[in-house]
Design a protein around this motif. Structure first.
Motif, PDB file in Angstrom:
ATOM      1  N   LEU A 119       0.869  -1.174   0.000  1.00  0.00           N
ATOM      2  CA  LEU A 119       0.000   0.000   0.000  1.00  0.00           C
ATOM      3  C   LEU A 119       0.903   1.220   0.000  1.00  0.00           C
ATOM      4  O   LEU A 119       1.749   1.377   0.875  1.00  0.00           O
ATOM      5  CB  LEU A 119      -0.911  -0.008   1.224  1.00  0.00           C
ATOM      6  CG  LEU A 119      -1.755  -1.265   1.404  1.00  0.00           C
ATOM      7  CD1 LEU A 119      -2.546  -1.187   2.694  1.00  0.00           C
ATOM      8  CD2 LEU A 119      -2.666  -1.477   0.220  1.00  0.00           C
ATOM      9  N   ARG A 120       0.723   2.089  -0.994  1.00  0.00           N
ATOM     10  CA  ARG A 120       1.607   3.236  -1.184  1.00  0.00           C
ATOM     11  C   ARG A 120       0.789   4.509  -1.344  1.00  0.00           C
ATOM     12  O   ARG A 120      -0.148   4.558  -2.131  1.00  0.00           O
ATOM     13  CB  ARG A 120       2.468   3.003  -2.425  1.00  0.00           C
ATOM     14  CG  ARG A 120       3.454   4.093  -2.727  1.00  0.00           C
ATOM     15  CD  ARG A 120       4.378   3.692  -3.841  1.00  0.00           C
ATOM     16  NE  ARG A 120       5.290   2.648  -3.353  1.00  0.00           N
ATOM     17  CZ  ARG A 120       6.027   1.883  -4.138  1.00  0.00           C
ATOM     18  NH1 ARG A 120       5.970   2.020  -5.449  1.00  0.00           N
ATOM     19  NH2 ARG A 120       6.818   0.969  -3.625  1.00  0.00           N
ATOM     20  N   ASP A 121       1.166   5.531  -0.582  1.00  0.00           N
ATOM     21  CA  ASP A 121       0.510   6.828  -0.688  1.00  0.00           C
ATOM     22  C   ASP A 121       1.060   7.545  -1.922  1.00  0.00           C
ATOM     23  O   ASP A 121       2.268   7.753  -2.035  1.00  0.00           O
ATOM     24  CB  ASP A 121       0.766   7.669   0.563  1.00  0.00           C
ATOM     25  CG  ASP A 121       0.066   9.012   0.509  1.00  0.00           C
ATOM     26  OD1 ASP A 121      -1.014   9.094  -0.106  1.00  0.00           O
ATOM     27  OD2 ASP A 121       0.609   9.982   1.073  1.00  0.00           O
ATOM     28  N   THR A 126      -4.239   6.264  -1.992  1.00  0.00           N
ATOM     29  CA  THR A 126      -3.470   5.053  -1.731  1.00  0.00           C
ATOM     30  C   THR A 126      -3.586   4.112  -2.919  1.00  0.00           C
ATOM     31  O   THR A 126      -4.691   3.798  -3.358  1.00  0.00           O
ATOM     32  CB  THR A 126      -3.984   4.359  -0.463  1.00  0.00           C
ATOM     33  OG1 THR A 126      -3.875   5.272   0.625  1.00  0.00           O
ATOM     34  CG2 THR A 126      -3.186   3.110  -0.156  1.00  0.00           C
ATOM     35  N   LYS A 128      -2.518   0.319  -4.565  1.00  0.00           N
ATOM     36  CA  LYS A 128      -2.247  -1.039  -4.107  1.00  0.00           C
ATOM     37  C   LYS A 128      -1.471  -1.767  -5.193  1.00  0.00           C
ATOM     38  O   LYS A 128      -1.902  -1.824  -6.340  1.00  0.00           O
ATOM     39  CB  LYS A 128      -3.555  -1.767  -3.799  1.00  0.00           C
ATOM     40  CG  LYS A 128      -3.368  -3.185  -3.321  1.00  0.00           C
ATOM     41  CD  LYS A 128      -4.676  -3.808  -2.861  1.00  0.00           C
ATOM     42  CE  LYS A 128      -5.569  -4.114  -4.016  1.00  0.00           C
ATOM     43  NZ  LYS A 128      -6.760  -4.898  -3.662  1.00  0.00           N
TER      44      LYS A 128
END
Length: 193
Positions: A119-121, A126, A128
């Motif tokens: 999970l990356r901002d 966000t 996925k």
């Protein structure tokens, strides 16, 4: 260097100027004789040069030799949760990949699922990233070993347990459990019963 990081600052020959400081949330630190100044967003080398420059420009030290050691990287961490031996937050020192993080977390436990999620901002939203765990772990696929960025959260879901029921002319009729990551054939279910 970022907010929350702990720095050990030393000035050669002047131990009284050395300090262990935490970078404030606004990105500043405070040192004796120099006061508050911004340091977040700089590299260790840039910060060393900046502090040495301030000491020299204010004529506080002739030819200052400043060294900085980052004792704690709080601003550059990634987290891992789920089916790993030691879930938690881990500091990033340089470039880190998914396998680096899984290794630091003690590896996967024996109940990991079919995929690993990152999970990356990305600017307020966000994203996925799904990684096939079999490709990464069993086959060593280099493309699956993605680079991580500070703030990533790696989720390693556990394989779900399912049951099939075997009845009839078997020794132990009833449920036979299997993991979603392994699957089961009819012959395996009959043999287990």
């Amino acid at each position: 260097i970022g907010p929350g990081d702990v720095l050990e600052i030393a000035v050669f020959g002047l131990p009284e100027l050395g300090r262990k400081v935490r970078v404030a949330q606004d990105g500043t630190i405070s040192l004796p004789l120099l006061g508050n100044f911004a340091i977040a967003g700089t590299s260790v080398l840039e910060a060393e040069r900046a502090i040495a420059g301030m000491l020299a420009s204010r004529r506080l030290v002739n030819d200052p030799q400043v060294s900085i050691f980052v004792a704690e990287f709080v601003s550059r961490t990634v987290s891992v949760q789920g089916a790993v031996a030691k879930p938690g937050s881990y500091p990033m020192k340089g470039r880190s990949t998914l396998l680096d993080l899984l290794g630091a977390a003690g590896g996967l436990d024996d109940r990991y699922g079919d995929e690993i999620l990152i999970l990356r901002d990305a600017g307020g939203t966000t994203t996925k990233i799904a990684i096939d765990s079999d490709l990464l772990i069993s086959q060593g696929d280099a493309a699956s070993n993605v680079a991580l960025v500070p703030g990533d959260i790696v989720m390693v879901p556990q394989a779900r347990e399912f049951r099939v029921y075997v009845t009839g002319a078997v020794v132990r009729p009833g449920p036979v459990a299997y993991l979603s990551s392994e699957g089961i054939t009819v012959l395996q279910a009959i043999t287990a019963a």
